[in-house]
Design an enzyme around this catalytic site. Structure first.
Site, PDB file in Angstrom:
ATOM      1  N   ALA A   1      -2.973  -1.967  -0.075  1.00 21.34           N
ATOM      2  CA  ALA A   1      -1.592  -1.733   0.348  1.00 21.34           C
ATOM      3  C   ALA A   1      -1.157  -2.861   1.275  1.00 21.34           C
ATOM      4  O   ALA A   1      -1.974  -3.444   1.986  1.00 21.34           O
ATOM      5  CB  ALA A   1      -1.491  -0.392   1.069  1.00 21.34           C
ATOM      6  N   ASP A   2       0.129  -3.167   1.255  1.00 22.46           N
ATOM      7  CA  ASP A   2       0.658  -4.112   2.229  1.00 22.46           C
ATOM      8  C   ASP A   2       1.435  -3.313   3.285  1.00 22.46           C
ATOM      9  O   ASP A   2       1.510  -2.084   3.215  1.00 22.46           O
ATOM     10  CB  ASP A   2       1.511  -5.193   1.567  1.00 22.46           C
ATOM     11  CG  ASP A   2       2.722  -4.646   0.818  1.00 22.46           C
ATOM     12  OD1 ASP A   2       3.209  -3.536   1.149  1.00 22.46           O
ATOM     13  OD2 ASP A   2       3.205  -5.332  -0.094  1.00 22.46           O
ATOM     14  N   SER A   3       2.011  -4.005   4.243  1.00 22.52           N
ATOM     15  CA  SER A   3       2.673  -3.308   5.348  1.00 22.52           C
ATOM     16  C   SER A   3       3.859  -2.464   4.872  1.00 22.52           C
ATOM     17  O   SER A   3       4.091  -1.368   5.393  1.00 22.52           O
ATOM     18  CB  SER A   3       3.116  -4.294   6.429  1.00 22.52           C
ATOM     19  OG  SER A   3       3.968  -5.278   5.881  1.00 22.52           O
TER      20      SER A   3
ATOM     21  N   ASP B   1       4.069  -1.014   1.912  1.00 25.91           N
ATOM     22  CA  ASP B   1       3.451   0.158   1.278  1.00 25.91           C
ATOM     23  C   ASP B   1       3.090   1.210   2.328  1.00 25.91           C
ATOM     24  O   ASP B   1       3.301   2.404   2.115  1.00 25.91           O
ATOM     25  CB  ASP B   1       2.172  -0.234   0.526  1.00 25.91           C
ATOM     26  CG  ASP B   1       2.433  -1.070  -0.711  1.00 25.91           C
ATOM     27  OD1 ASP B   1       3.492  -0.895  -1.343  1.00 25.91           O
ATOM     28  OD2 ASP B   1       1.563  -1.899  -1.047  1.00 25.91           O
TER      29      ASP B   1
END
Length: 75
Positions: A33-35, A37
């Site tokens: 996940a990224d920020s 997400d």
């Protein structure tokens, strides 16, 4: 029960295998996940469990288990 609902939400929002979602799974590293997400995930979780999740709490959440613990301690 809480873990199962969190797992369901993660499966809906992230492109991961169900087997990858464990209590120890790191949201950023293991689930890729990224920020953004994470923000969307926490927004969905806060709506689902009808609770507020302040930014400082989001910053301290690293694993799926951290989410479950936060919800259990909030209610």
């Amino acid at each position: 029960m809480i873990f199962d609902k969190i797992k369901e939400i993660i499966l809906e929002q992230l492109d991961v295998d169900e087997d990858d979602i464990t209590m120890d799974a790191d949201i950023l590293e293991d689930l890729d996940a990224d920020s953004l997400d994470v923000v969307l995930l926490m927004k969905t979780i806060s709506e689902e469990f009808e609770m507020a999740v302040p930014d400082d709490a989001v910053d301290s959440i690293k694993t799926v288990g951290d989410i479950v613990d936060y919800i259990e301690n909030y209610q």
